[in-house]
Design a protein around this motif. Structure first.
Motif, PDB file in Angstrom:
ATOM      1  N   ARG A  66       0.818  -1.216   0.000  1.00  0.00           N
ATOM      2  CA  ARG A  66       0.000   0.000   0.000  1.00  0.00           C
ATOM      3  C   ARG A  66       0.848   1.260   0.000  1.00  0.00           C
ATOM      4  NH1 ARG A  66      -3.982  -0.164   4.788  1.00  0.00           N
ATOM      5  NH2 ARG A  66      -4.072   2.065   4.374  1.00  0.00           N
ATOM      6  N   VAL A  67       1.998   1.215   0.681  1.00  0.00           N
ATOM      7  CA  VAL A  67       2.834   2.414   0.713  1.00  0.00           C
ATOM      8  C   VAL A  67       3.980   2.348  -0.304  1.00  0.00           C
ATOM      9  CG1 VAL A  67       2.302   2.948   3.105  1.00  0.00           C
ATOM     10  CG2 VAL A  67       4.277   1.548   2.591  1.00  0.00           C
ATOM     11  N   ASN A  68       3.803   1.506  -1.307  1.00  0.00           N
ATOM     12  CA  ASN A  68       4.777   1.416  -2.405  1.00  0.00           C
ATOM     13  C   ASN A  68       6.171   0.988  -1.979  1.00  0.00           C
ATOM     14  OD1 ASN A  68       2.889   2.203  -4.307  1.00  0.00           O
ATOM     15  ND2 ASN A  68       3.269   4.361  -3.850  1.00  0.00           N
ATOM     16  N   LEU A  69       6.269   0.108  -1.009  1.00  0.00           N
ATOM     17  CA  LEU A  69       7.573  -0.453  -0.692  1.00  0.00           C
ATOM     18  C   LEU A  69       7.619  -1.831  -1.340  1.00  0.00           C
ATOM     19  CD1 LEU A  69       7.956   0.413   3.092  1.00  0.00           C
ATOM     20  CD2 LEU A  69       9.430   1.189   1.265  1.00  0.00           C
ATOM     21  N   SER A  70       8.561  -2.025  -2.230  1.00  0.00           N
ATOM     22  CA  SER A  70       8.609  -3.312  -2.906  1.00  0.00           C
ATOM     23  C   SER A  70       9.602  -4.241  -2.217  1.00  0.00           C
ATOM     24  CB  SER A  70       8.997  -3.110  -4.369  1.00  0.00           C
ATOM     25  OG  SER A  70      10.185  -2.385  -4.436  1.00  0.00           O
ATOM     26  N   ASN A  71       9.503  -5.494  -2.538  1.00  0.00           N
ATOM     27  CA  ASN A  71      10.408  -6.507  -2.026  1.00  0.00           C
ATOM     28  C   ASN A  71      10.524  -6.540  -0.497  1.00  0.00           C
ATOM     29  OD1 ASN A  71      12.171  -8.561  -2.053  1.00  0.00           O
ATOM     30  ND2 ASN A  71      13.681  -7.585  -3.399  1.00  0.00           N
ATOM     31  N   PRO A  72       9.410  -6.874   0.189  1.00  0.00           N
ATOM     32  CA  PRO A  72       9.424  -6.872   1.658  1.00  0.00           C
ATOM     33  C   PRO A  72      10.469  -7.831   2.256  1.00  0.00           C
ATOM     34  CG  PRO A  72       7.391  -7.825   0.803  1.00  0.00           C
ATOM     35  CD  PRO A  72       8.082  -7.180  -0.341  1.00  0.00           C
ATOM     36  N   LYS A  73      10.659  -8.982   1.635  1.00  0.00           N
ATOM     37  CA  LYS A  73      11.620  -9.971   2.182  1.00  0.00           C
ATOM     38  C   LYS A  73      12.989  -9.340   2.373  1.00  0.00           C
ATOM     39  CE  LYS A  73       9.599 -14.173   2.278  1.00  0.00           C
ATOM     40  NZ  LYS A  73       8.716 -14.419   1.123  1.00  0.00           N
ATOM     41  N   MET A  74      13.393  -8.577   1.367  1.00  0.00           N
ATOM     42  CA  MET A  74      14.719  -7.969   1.423  1.00  0.00           C
ATOM     43  C   MET A  74      14.774  -6.907   2.528  1.00  0.00           C
ATOM     44  SD  MET A  74      16.651  -6.016  -1.619  1.00  0.00           S
ATOM     45  CE  MET A  74      16.005  -4.454  -1.086  1.00  0.00           C
ATOM     46  N   ILE A  75      13.700  -6.143   2.635  1.00  0.00           N
ATOM     47  CA  ILE A  75      13.678  -5.082   3.646  1.00  0.00           C
ATOM     48  C   ILE A  75      13.706  -5.670   5.053  1.00  0.00           C
ATOM     49  CG2 ILE A  75      12.306  -3.174   4.580  1.00  0.00           C
ATOM     50  CD1 ILE A  75      11.295  -2.656   1.777  1.00  0.00           C
ATOM     51  N   TYR A  76      12.972  -6.782   5.277  1.00  0.00           N
ATOM     52  CA  TYR A  76      12.926  -7.388   6.611  1.00  0.00           C
ATOM     53  C   TYR A  76      14.324  -7.746   7.101  1.00  0.00           C
ATOM     54  CZ  TYR A  76       7.892  -8.059   5.973  1.00  0.00           C
ATOM     55  OH  TYR A  76       6.569  -7.873   5.773  1.00  0.00           O
ATOM     56  N   ALA A  77      15.176  -8.167   6.178  1.00  0.00           N
ATOM     57  CA  ALA A  77      16.491  -8.668   6.574  1.00  0.00           C
ATOM     58  C   ALA A  77      17.492  -7.536   6.832  1.00  0.00           C
ATOM     59  CB  ALA A  77      17.027  -9.598   5.492  1.00  0.00           C
ATOM     60  N   LYS A  78      17.106  -6.319   6.485  1.00  0.00           N
ATOM     61  CA  LYS A  78      18.067  -5.211   6.623  1.00  0.00           C
ATOM     62  C   LYS A  78      18.077  -4.643   8.040  1.00  0.00           C
ATOM     63  CE  LYS A  78      19.113  -4.418   2.222  1.00  0.00           C
ATOM     64  NZ  LYS A  78      19.773  -3.890   1.224  1.00  0.00           N
ATOM     65  N   TYR A  79      19.203  -4.037   8.384  1.00  0.00           N
ATOM     66  CA  TYR A  79      19.288  -3.281   9.628  1.00  0.00           C
ATOM     67  C   TYR A  79      19.019  -1.802   9.317  1.00  0.00           C
ATOM     68  CZ  TYR A  79      21.127  -7.279  12.074  1.00  0.00           C
ATOM     69  OH  TYR A  79      21.246  -8.495  12.664  1.00  0.00           O
ATOM     70  N   PRO A  80      18.548  -1.059  10.318  1.00  0.00           N
ATOM     71  CA  PRO A  80      18.192   0.339  10.054  1.00  0.00           C
ATOM     72  C   PRO A  80      19.271   1.153   9.332  1.00  0.00           C
ATOM     73  CG  PRO A  80      17.471  -0.266  12.230  1.00  0.00           C
ATOM     74  CD  PRO A  80      18.196  -1.452  11.687  1.00  0.00           C
ATOM     75  N   HIS A  81      20.542   0.922   9.657  1.00  0.00           N
ATOM     76  CA  HIS A  81      21.565   1.785   9.050  1.00  0.00           C
ATOM     77  C   HIS A  81      21.767   1.502   7.564  1.00  0.00           C
ATOM     78  CE1 HIS A  81      24.128  -1.763   9.890  1.00  0.00           C
ATOM     79  NE2 HIS A  81      24.732  -1.380   8.788  1.00  0.00           N
ATOM     80  N   GLU A  82      21.211   0.389   7.099  1.00  0.00           N
ATOM     81  CA  GLU A  82      21.389   0.057   5.688  1.00  0.00           C
ATOM     82  C   GLU A  82      20.351   0.730   4.789  1.00  0.00           C
ATOM     83  OE1 GLU A  82      23.021  -4.319   5.340  1.00  0.00           O
ATOM     84  OE2 GLU A  82      21.350  -4.257   6.738  1.00  0.00           O
ATOM     85  N   LEU A  83      19.376   1.391   5.417  1.00  0.00           N
ATOM     86  CA  LEU A  83      18.315   2.006   4.631  1.00  0.00           C
ATOM     87  C   LEU A  83      18.355   3.515   4.766  1.00  0.00           C
ATOM     88  CD1 LEU A  83      15.505  -0.442   5.730  1.00  0.00           C
ATOM     89  CD2 LEU A  83      16.604  -0.392   3.509  1.00  0.00           C
ATOM     90  N   SER A  84      17.796   4.201   3.786  1.00  0.00           N
ATOM     91  CA  SER A  84      17.816   5.666   3.819  1.00  0.00           C
ATOM     92  C   SER A  84      16.737   6.191   4.767  1.00  0.00           C
ATOM     93  CB  SER A  84      17.565   6.214   2.424  1.00  0.00           C
ATOM     94  OG  SER A  84      16.218   5.998   2.079  1.00  0.00           O
ATOM     95  N   GLY A  85      16.870   7.457   5.137  1.00  0.00           N
ATOM     96  CA  GLY A  85      15.919   8.060   6.061  1.00  0.00           C
ATOM     97  C   GLY A  85      14.487   8.018   5.555  1.00  0.00           C
ATOM     98  N   GLY A  86      14.322   8.306   4.281  1.00  0.00           N
ATOM     99  CA  GLY A  86      12.983   8.310   3.705  1.00  0.00           C
ATOM    100  C   GLY A  86      12.356   6.929   3.735  1.00  0.00           C
ATOM    101  N   MET A  87      13.180   5.949   3.447  1.00  0.00           N
ATOM    102  CA  MET A  87      12.754   4.541   3.465  1.00  0.00           C
ATOM    103  C   MET A  87      12.317   4.154   4.879  1.00  0.00           C
ATOM    104  SD  MET A  87      13.230   2.241   0.968  1.00  0.00           S
ATOM    105  CE  MET A  87      13.632   0.526   0.667  1.00  0.00           C
TER     106      MET A  87
END
Lengths: 272, 258
Positions: free
Chosen positions: A135-156
């Motif tokens: 719904r909020v246009n975030l694709s590939n949830p599996k990949m995001i779940y495995a990430k740590y906060p510092h690996e993603l941008s602020g907007g993300m």
């Protein structure tokens, strides 16, 4: 009426002195409405929401009423409040970079919140979240779940925080300066996401910001705070077009001054 | 030309394994020139490497390759008379145990001025940045954010540098104070013939103060706008995105109030 705050006063005291931080704050939020709270730093915007949500510690003394779905939040027991917080009233915090625990993966954060409130298994929680992500246009949830906060941008991260808030289907979302720490491109994304939430669901929003131009995109009602006092409260268009109090006029004036030159450069193009 | 930045590259080591070292390149060949008396805006999102570039220019970090060349007129000056800096976080960039006058006179320690002359200079500087002389005995925690940032600006202009690096200098101030501080900076630039390199993420602020703008993304300059009237004609993809987002968000102020 979803939330009705009456004569909210907050005092801070230690053994020596007592300081009044908020004075007689009164406002209402209807279902599916957005209230914008505008003020400079130190004007008490975040404190107002902290007081409503019960996030202040014992050194703050909170008096007044805050009726949420006909319950007075301020007199509820801690345990009951805790159940409302997150499930009914969700919060989106200021700096997404520090709001997440750096030692947990994003999946961990999601599972923790959802399992706590929905009593479901970890797997169910993550599956359910995948739908919200869509719904909020975030694709590939599996990949995001495995990430740590510092690996993603602020907007993300901010969008992830919004999705966690959304996943519990709260009736009220409190967004405390959700776009200050991120750049314009992500700001626009966050704003359009919040706009979408308003269109798709019955959720009400309290949007706290020091930036009038952001509020103008979302808010139906605007309340202006100055040093713990309400100086203006009314429909958004009226507050922006014809502000009554001097402080609001000052805020609008300086903001306009700052943006004027940029807008001038930008609109040049439409002419040529 | 006052400062010329030539093909700067900088990378940091990532990962703390002994066996597998990799490096993350933050600056990927940055070149630009700063001319005398201008304000050059360096616009980029957080993490794009703009602050690292600032540190390289100041000489706090050494580049892996490339160099920063100063004009002949200033290349022989000691570094504190060549340039100075104003940081975003004003509370952590002053010593909380020093009074305002001590903070401002710190860069004057090595000069030949007598005690009385220094005092005089501090008074002048305070007035210059729009504070009253009575504030000089205060400690940093007794000042508001805008006032403290003015103190930092006074400290930066104390050794009469040729060029000042402003690293997000107004980003943590309230909007109503931002405009005042920007006006102050524009004023000082006129009076002392300063040049600024203004690092920021906020395009409205950059447009307010700067003569030229460089848009920075991912360690590279992706767009150079020499004439701000052409701002809207940016060709780079990221620059376009940024401009349209900003224009969209600030739309409320395009039409004048009724």
């Amino acid at each position: 009426m979803l939330l009705e705050v009456k004569d909210l006063n907050v005092c801070w005291r230690d053994h020596k002195n007592e300081i009044q931080l908020l004075k007689d704050i009164t406002f209402e939020v209807e279902r599916n409405q957005c209230l914008g709270i505008l003020g400079e730093s130190g004007s008490g915007k975040s404190l107002t929401c902290g007081a409503i949500n019960g996030l202040l510690d014992e050194s703050f003394q909170v008096t007044g009423n805050a009726f949420f779905e006909n319950q007075d939040l301020l007199t509820l027991k801690k345990e009951q409040r805790r159940k409302i917080r997150g499930k009914k009233i969700a919060m989106i915090l200021q700096s997404p970079m520090t709001a997440f625990n750096p030692l947990f993966t994003i999946g961990g954060h999601i599972a923790e919140t959802m399992c706590m409130h929905l009593q479901c298994s970890c797997k169910e929680a993550l599956d359910q979240m995948a739908q919200v992500f869509q719904r909020v246009n975030l694709s590939n949830p599996k990949m995001i779940y495995a990430k740590y906060p510092h690996e993603l941008s602020g907007g993300m991260l901010q969008r992830i925080m919004i999705s966690i808030a959304l996943s519990l289907q709260p009736s009220l979302i409190i967004a405390d300066e959700p776009t200050t720490a991120i750049d314009y491109v992500s700001q626009k994304e966050v704003i359009s996401e919040l706009q979408m939430i308003r269109e798709q669901s019955e959720t009400s929003i309290i949007f706290i910001s020091h930036d009038l131009s952001l509020l103008s995109h979302l808010a139906d009602q605007i309340m202006v705070l100055n040093q713990g006092q309400m100086v203006e409260y009314g429909p958004a268009q009226d507050v922006i077009r014809s502000p009554k109090s001097e402080h609001t006029q000052h805020l609008i004036q300086t903001r306009r001054l700052l943006v004027q030159r940029f807008n001038h450069y930008m609109t040049n193009q439409h002419v040529s | 030309m006052l400062v010329s930045v030539q093909n700067i590259r900088k990378s940091f080591a990532v990962g703390d394994s002994w066996f597998k070292k990799s490096r993350h390149e933050v600056l990927k060949g940055v070149s630009f020139e700063l001319f005398e008396g201008e304000c050059l805006g360096l616009l980029g999102e957080s993490g794009s490497g703009k602050s690292t570039l600032g540190k390289v220019i100041l000489g706090i970090e050494n580049p892996d390759s490339g160099e920063v060349v100063f004009a002949d007129a200033i290349s022989d000056l000691p570094s504190h008379e060549k340039m100075s800096v104003v940081f975003q976080d004003y509370t952590s960039s002053v010593n909380p145990r020093l009074r305002v006058e001590e903070i401002i006179s710190e860069p004057l320690l090595r000069t030949q001025l007598t005690h009385a002359e220094k005092k005089q200079k501090v008074n002048e500087l305070l007035v210059e940045v729009g504070l009253s002389e009575s504030m000089k005995t205060r400690f940093p925690h007794q000042l508001s954010g805008g006032q403290l940032q003015r103190v930092c600006i006074a400290r930066a202009i104390a050794p009469s540098p040729k060029f000042i690096l402003l690293d997000e200098a107004v980003s943590s101030l309230d909007v109503s104070v931002q405009a005042q501080v920007l006006d102050l900076l524009a004023n000082l630039k006129q009076r002392f013939g300063l040049s600024y390199l203004f690092i920021t993420h906020d395009i409205t602020v950059a447009a307010y103060l700067c003569n030229r703008i460089l848009i920075f993304q991912d360690g590279k300059v992706v767009e150079q706008v020499d004439d701000l009237n052409n701002l809207a004609h940016a060709t780079n993809n990221y620059a376009k995105q940024l401009l349209s987002a900003a224009h969209f968000l600030e739309r409320a102020f395009t039409e004048p109030a009724a």
